[in-house]
Design a protein around this motif. Structure first.
Motif, PDB file in Angstrom:
ATOM      1  N   UNK A   1      20.407  39.101   3.524  1.00 25.23           N
ATOM      2  CA  UNK A   1      19.203  39.692   4.300  1.00 25.23           C
ATOM      3  C   UNK A   1      18.012  39.675   3.734  1.00 25.23           C
ATOM      4  N   UNK A   2      17.682  39.224   2.261  1.00 24.15           N
ATOM      5  CA  UNK A   2      16.443  38.918   1.925  1.00 24.15           C
ATOM      6  C   UNK A   2      15.631  37.847   2.374  1.00 24.15           C
ATOM      7  N   UNK A   3      16.036  36.452   2.149  1.00 24.38           N
ATOM      8  CA  UNK A   3      15.581  35.380   2.728  1.00 24.38           C
ATOM      9  C   UNK A   3      15.829  35.437   4.292  1.00 24.38           C
ATOM     10  N   UNK A   4      16.893  35.965   4.775  1.00 22.71           N
ATOM     11  CA  UNK A   4      17.095  36.092   6.099  1.00 22.71           C
ATOM     12  C   UNK A   4      15.889  36.817   7.010  1.00 22.71           C
ATOM     13  N   UNK A   5      15.706  37.903   6.238  1.00 22.92           N
ATOM     14  CA  UNK A   5      14.602  38.836   6.850  1.00 22.92           C
ATOM     15  C   UNK A   5      13.390  38.442   6.475  1.00 22.92           C
ATOM     16  N   UNK A   6      12.872  37.668   5.723  1.00 24.57           N
ATOM     17  CA  UNK A   6      11.712  36.941   5.392  1.00 24.57           C
ATOM     18  C   UNK A   6      11.786  35.962   6.570  1.00 24.57           C
ATOM     19  N   UNK A   7      12.410  35.220   6.875  1.00 31.03           N
ATOM     20  CA  UNK A   7      12.316  34.183   7.930  1.00 31.03           C
ATOM     21  C   UNK A   7      12.142  34.908   9.343  1.00 31.03           C
ATOM     22  N   UNK A   8      12.922  36.094   9.711  1.00 29.79           N
ATOM     23  CA  UNK A   8      12.920  36.750  10.544  1.00 29.79           C
ATOM     24  C   UNK A   8      11.690  37.319  11.166  1.00 29.79           C
ATOM     25  N   UNK A   9      10.957  37.929  10.242  1.00 33.69           N
ATOM     26  CA  UNK A   9       9.578  38.516  10.707  1.00 33.69           C
ATOM     27  C   UNK A   9       8.657  37.553  10.630  1.00 33.69           C
ATOM     28  N   UNK A  10       8.556  36.496   9.795  1.00 33.71           N
ATOM     29  CA  UNK A  10       7.753  35.530   9.740  1.00 33.71           C
ATOM     30  C   UNK A  10       7.848  34.857  11.284  1.00 33.71           C
ATOM     31  N   UNK A  11       8.976  34.432  11.489  1.00 35.42           N
ATOM     32  CA  UNK A  11       9.160  33.582  12.947  1.00 35.42           C
ATOM     33  C   UNK A  11       8.638  34.528  14.078  1.00 35.42           C
ATOM     34  N   UNK A  12       8.895  35.870  14.134  1.00 40.23           N
ATOM     35  CA  UNK A  12       8.772  36.685  15.214  1.00 40.23           C
ATOM     36  C   UNK A  12       7.188  36.532  15.341  1.00 40.23           C
ATOM     37  N   UNK A  13       6.440  36.891  14.183  1.00 46.48           N
ATOM     38  CA  UNK A  13       5.013  36.799  14.193  1.00 46.48           C
ATOM     39  C   UNK A  13       4.411  35.297  14.677  1.00 46.48           C
ATOM     40  N   UNK A  14       5.000  34.677  14.230  1.00 47.12           N
ATOM     41  CA  UNK A  14       4.390  33.180  14.752  1.00 47.12           C
ATOM     42  C   UNK A  14       4.844  32.830  15.875  1.00 47.12           C
ATOM     43  N   UNK A  15       5.666  33.060  16.609  1.00 46.38           N
ATOM     44  CA  UNK A  15       6.114  32.914  18.006  1.00 46.38           C
ATOM     45  C   UNK A  15       5.221  33.466  18.813  1.00 46.38           C
ATOM     46  N   UNK A  16       5.005  35.004  18.428  1.00 46.62           N
ATOM     47  CA  UNK A  16       4.256  35.859  19.308  1.00 46.62           C
ATOM     48  C   UNK A  16       2.545  35.289  19.155  1.00 46.62           C
ATOM     49  N   UNK A  17       2.196  34.735  18.006  1.00 46.17           N
ATOM     50  CA  UNK A  17       0.671  34.280  18.104  1.00 46.17           C
ATOM     51  C   UNK A  17       0.721  32.967  18.821  1.00 46.17           C
ATOM     52  N   UNK A  18       1.696  32.340  19.137  1.00 43.13           N
ATOM     53  CA  UNK A  18       1.812  31.023  19.877  1.00 43.13           C
ATOM     54  C   UNK A  18       1.568  31.278  21.364  1.00 43.13           C
TER      55      UNK A  18
ATOM     56  N   UNK B   1      19.105  30.475   7.614  1.00 43.80           N
ATOM     57  CA  UNK B   1      19.017  30.700   6.306  1.00 43.80           C
ATOM     58  C   UNK B   1      20.265  31.763   5.913  1.00 43.80           C
ATOM     59  N   UNK B   2      20.930  32.579   6.745  1.00 39.50           N
ATOM     60  CA  UNK B   2      21.919  33.380   6.165  1.00 39.50           C
ATOM     61  C   UNK B   2      23.084  33.149   6.389  1.00 39.50           C
ATOM     62  N   UNK B   3      23.695  31.919   6.841  1.00 39.60           N
ATOM     63  CA  UNK B   3      25.240  31.675   7.113  1.00 39.60           C
ATOM     64  C   UNK B   3      25.909  31.672   5.754  1.00 39.60           C
ATOM     65  N   UNK B   4      25.342  30.706   4.921  1.00 37.28           N
ATOM     66  CA  UNK B   4      25.935  30.555   3.767  1.00 37.28           C
ATOM     67  C   UNK B   4      26.487  32.092   2.953  1.00 37.28           C
ATOM     68  N   UNK B   5      25.332  32.724   2.709  1.00 35.32           N
ATOM     69  CA  UNK B   5      25.885  33.858   1.932  1.00 35.32           C
ATOM     70  C   UNK B   5      26.492  34.897   2.928  1.00 35.32           C
ATOM     71  N   UNK B   6      26.214  34.793   4.310  1.00 39.35           N
ATOM     72  CA  UNK B   6      27.183  35.585   5.156  1.00 39.35           C
ATOM     73  C   UNK B   6      28.596  35.394   4.954  1.00 39.35           C
ATOM     74  N   UNK B   7      28.866  34.024   4.953  1.00 36.12           N
ATOM     75  CA  UNK B   7      30.268  33.490   4.643  1.00 36.12           C
ATOM     76  C   UNK B   7      31.066  34.378   3.617  1.00 36.12           C
TER      77      UNK B   7
END
Length: 301
Positions: A183-200, A230-236
């Motif tokens: 969830x650490x790297x996953x959440x970082x990617x999650x919120x960054x992507x949401x902000x970037x797409x909203x801006x676009x 990002x999250x699939x390997x640690x999720x497994x």
């Protein structure tokens, strides 16, 4: 002066409360939409080699054995825990951004850089893990139980009682490190992507907060896809750690090594298809719930 260049406004005293409530609303919407995909993912990740031919085979076997209700097995823990889990996640994200602002008092704009958003996203995973780890532990056990064999647990409460009896709080929280690794790297990617797409998707000169609900859902769906990339390997690893009998693995790295040794590197990507299929609709629903509840609260306080 554009929206991106206006001076920093002091963080609202109510922002943390709004983030907490809206996150809970978004989480409930996410679970209701995403549970069938999630159970398919977990069963693929934790099944013995050869038990399933793929995601479609999991769906066929689950429906044949339990009918439509089989896809909602184990939903009690995430639904009961999802409100605090997502609430804490969005609250943690708001607090992470507040930390950034407090550490940069002389900044000239309120727009955060991608690195600053990533920090806030990663930070959100730290408090969230305290709620998510035991919820995930129980959910995985109940979902695995639905694959047949001995029915060890009657439900979420019974599972928690038996886990505590066999190994205390340590057993209930097994997989905490793996949950944070996911969830650490996953959440970082999650919120960054949401902000970037909203801006676009925001027209020139308009406020991203005024985006249409359709655009919000697109941004949410893409944010979910970014997270699970990002999250699939640690999720497994997390699923196997949390679902294995006591003593099977010594920890996160031992589980990773044994998984690769037994099933090859591709085992770390088991469940990728269902996870990505779930990411779109579940996270579109999540951010729709977040934005609608925020709009309602902004009218009240």
């Amino acid at each position: 002066m554009s929206t991106e260049e206006k001076p920093v406004a002091p963080p609202s005293n109510t922002q943390g409360i709004k983030s907490f409530i809206s996150g809970g609303c978004g989480g409930v919407a996410s679970v209701l939409v995403g549970q069938p995909f999630d159970i398919t993912k977990t069963r693929l990740q934790t099944s013995a080699p050869g038990q399933y031919k793929g995601a479609i085979d999991v769906v066929k076997q689950t429906f044949a054995r339990d009918g439509i209700t089989g896809f909602y097995r184990g939903m009690g823990p995430p639904l009961a825990g999802v409100t605090p889990m997502f609430a804490v996640s969005f609250w943690g994200y708001a607090m992470g951004k507040k930390i950034v602002y407090n550490l940069t008092p002389n900044r000239e704009t309120q727009k955060l850089s991608n690195a600053e958003l990533a920090f806030a996203g990663f930070f959100s995973a730290v408090p969230t893990t305290l709620v998510a780890a035991p919820v995930e532990r129980v959910k995985v056990l109940l979902q695995m139980q639905g694959q047949g064999g001995e029915q060890l647990y009657k439900g979420p409460v019974d599972a928690v009682k038996k886990l505590y009896r066999e190994g205390g709080i340590k057993s209930v929280y097994r997989g905490t490190g793996a949950t944070l690794a996911r969830d650490g790297p996953g959440s970082a990617a999650y919120f960054v992507a949401y902000d970037l797409v909203k801006a676009k998707l925001t027209p020139e000169g308009q406020d991203p907060a005024s985006l249409s609900l359709g655009a919000v859902m697109v941004a949410g769906a893409l944010a979910g896809a970014a997270m699970w990339s990002f999250a699939i390997p640690p999720d497994v690893i997390k699923s196997r750690l949390q679902g294995a009998p006591e003593g099977t693995y010594k920890g996160f790295m031992d589980c990773a090594v044994k998984t690769v040794k037994a099933d090859g590197p591709t085992a770390l990507f088991k469940g990728f298809g269902p996870a990505m299929a779930r990411a779109g609709p579940a996270n579109a629903a999540c951010f729709l719930g977040v934005e609608l509840s925020l709009q309602a609260m902004n009218k009240i306080f």
